[in-house]
Scaffold this motif. Sequence first.
Motif, short mmCIF file in Angstrom:
data_model
loop_
_atom_site.label_atom_id
_atom_site.label_comp_id
_atom_site.label_asym_id
_atom_site.label_seq_id
_atom_site.Cartn_x
_atom_site.Cartn_y
_atom_site.Cartn_z
N ALA A 138 0.84 -1.20 0.00
CA ALA A 138 0.00 0.00 0.00
C ALA A 138 0.87 1.26 0.00
O ALA A 138 0.55 2.25 -0.67
CB ALA A 138 -0.93 0.00 1.21
N ALA A 139 1.99 1.23 0.72
CA ALA A 139 2.89 2.38 0.76
C ALA A 139 3.52 2.61 -0.62
O ALA A 139 3.70 3.76 -1.04
CB ALA A 139 3.96 2.18 1.82
N ILE A 140 3.85 1.54 -1.33
CA ILE A 140 4.40 1.67 -2.69
C ILE A 140 3.36 2.29 -3.60
O ILE A 140 3.66 3.20 -4.39
CB ILE A 140 4.87 0.29 -3.22
N LEU A 185 9.57 -3.56 -2.91
CA LEU A 185 10.11 -2.27 -2.49
C LEU A 185 11.48 -2.04 -3.12
O LEU A 185 11.76 -0.93 -3.59
CB LEU A 185 10.20 -2.19 -0.97
N LEU A 186 12.33 -3.05 -3.14
CA LEU A 186 13.65 -2.89 -3.75
C LEU A 186 13.52 -2.54 -5.23
O LEU A 186 14.21 -1.65 -5.73
CB LEU A 186 14.49 -4.15 -3.57
N ARG A 187 12.65 -3.22 -5.90
CA ARG A 187 12.43 -2.95 -7.32
C ARG A 187 11.92 -1.52 -7.53
O ARG A 187 12.37 -0.81 -8.42
CB ARG A 187 11.44 -3.96 -7.88
N HIS A 188 11.00 -1.09 -6.67
CA HIS A 188 10.44 0.26 -6.74
C HIS A 188 11.53 1.30 -6.49
O HIS A 188 11.65 2.28 -7.24
CB HIS A 188 9.31 0.39 -5.70
N LEU A 189 12.35 1.09 -5.46
CA LEU A 189 13.40 2.05 -5.13
C LEU A 189 14.47 2.09 -6.23
O LEU A 189 14.94 3.17 -6.59
CB LEU A 189 14.04 1.70 -3.78
N ARG A 190 14.84 0.93 -6.75
CA ARG A 190 15.85 0.90 -7.82
C ARG A 190 15.37 1.67 -9.04
O ARG A 190 16.14 2.38 -9.68
CB ARG A 190 16.17 -0.54 -8.23
N TRP A 191 14.09 1.55 -9.39
CA TRP A 191 13.57 2.28 -10.55
C TRP A 191 13.69 3.78 -10.30
O TRP A 191 14.13 4.52 -11.18
CB TRP A 191 12.11 1.89 -10.81
N HIS A 192 13.30 4.22 -9.10
CA HIS A 192 13.36 5.66 -8.82
C HIS A 192 14.81 6.14 -8.71
O HIS A 192 15.11 7.27 -9.11
CB HIS A 192 12.58 5.99 -7.54
N ILE A 193 15.70 5.32 -8.17
CA ILE A 193 17.11 5.71 -8.08
C ILE A 193 17.67 5.91 -9.49
O ILE A 193 18.36 6.90 -9.76
CB ILE A 193 17.92 4.65 -7.31
#
Length: 146
Positions: free
Chosen positions: A22-24, A70-78
């Motif tokens: 939900a946070a993602i 979450l890791l996949r989400h953060l890597r995309w934004h990074i």
Amino acid sequence: MATTSLVRIIEHVPFHADPILAAIDHHDEAWAVWQCASEALVARRHVEMEGALARLLATPCATQFGALALLRHLRWHIQHDGITDAMVLGRASDLALYLRLDFPADEPARSRLAPVLRALSGMGEAFAGLSLICGGLIVVGLATLA
């Protein structure tokens, strides 16, 4: 039996079972709204997006599926946004360690000196190789004289 174990590799998690999902979603929505905001509202939408990011970083992962999402989400934004925030990079690194992944959570920073250092390293290896060959020739030459 082997096919059933392969099917179970992918963990199916209900949306309500892991709060990170939900946070993602909330962060994705806030980011999309910020990207499409008019110039008059961009500052306000940025504050909302930063709040969603803070909530995202503070939300625990209840499952491995959530941690991977979450890791996949953060890597995309990074990679897409060029994020250099220490909290985001630290969380991504922690997730990669937790998931026992052998690739870095983010791409290493590129240095302007990297091509020069790579060339010097290659020249050093070439010099070492030539030194071994020449030294070997000298030793063999001296051995044949005796």
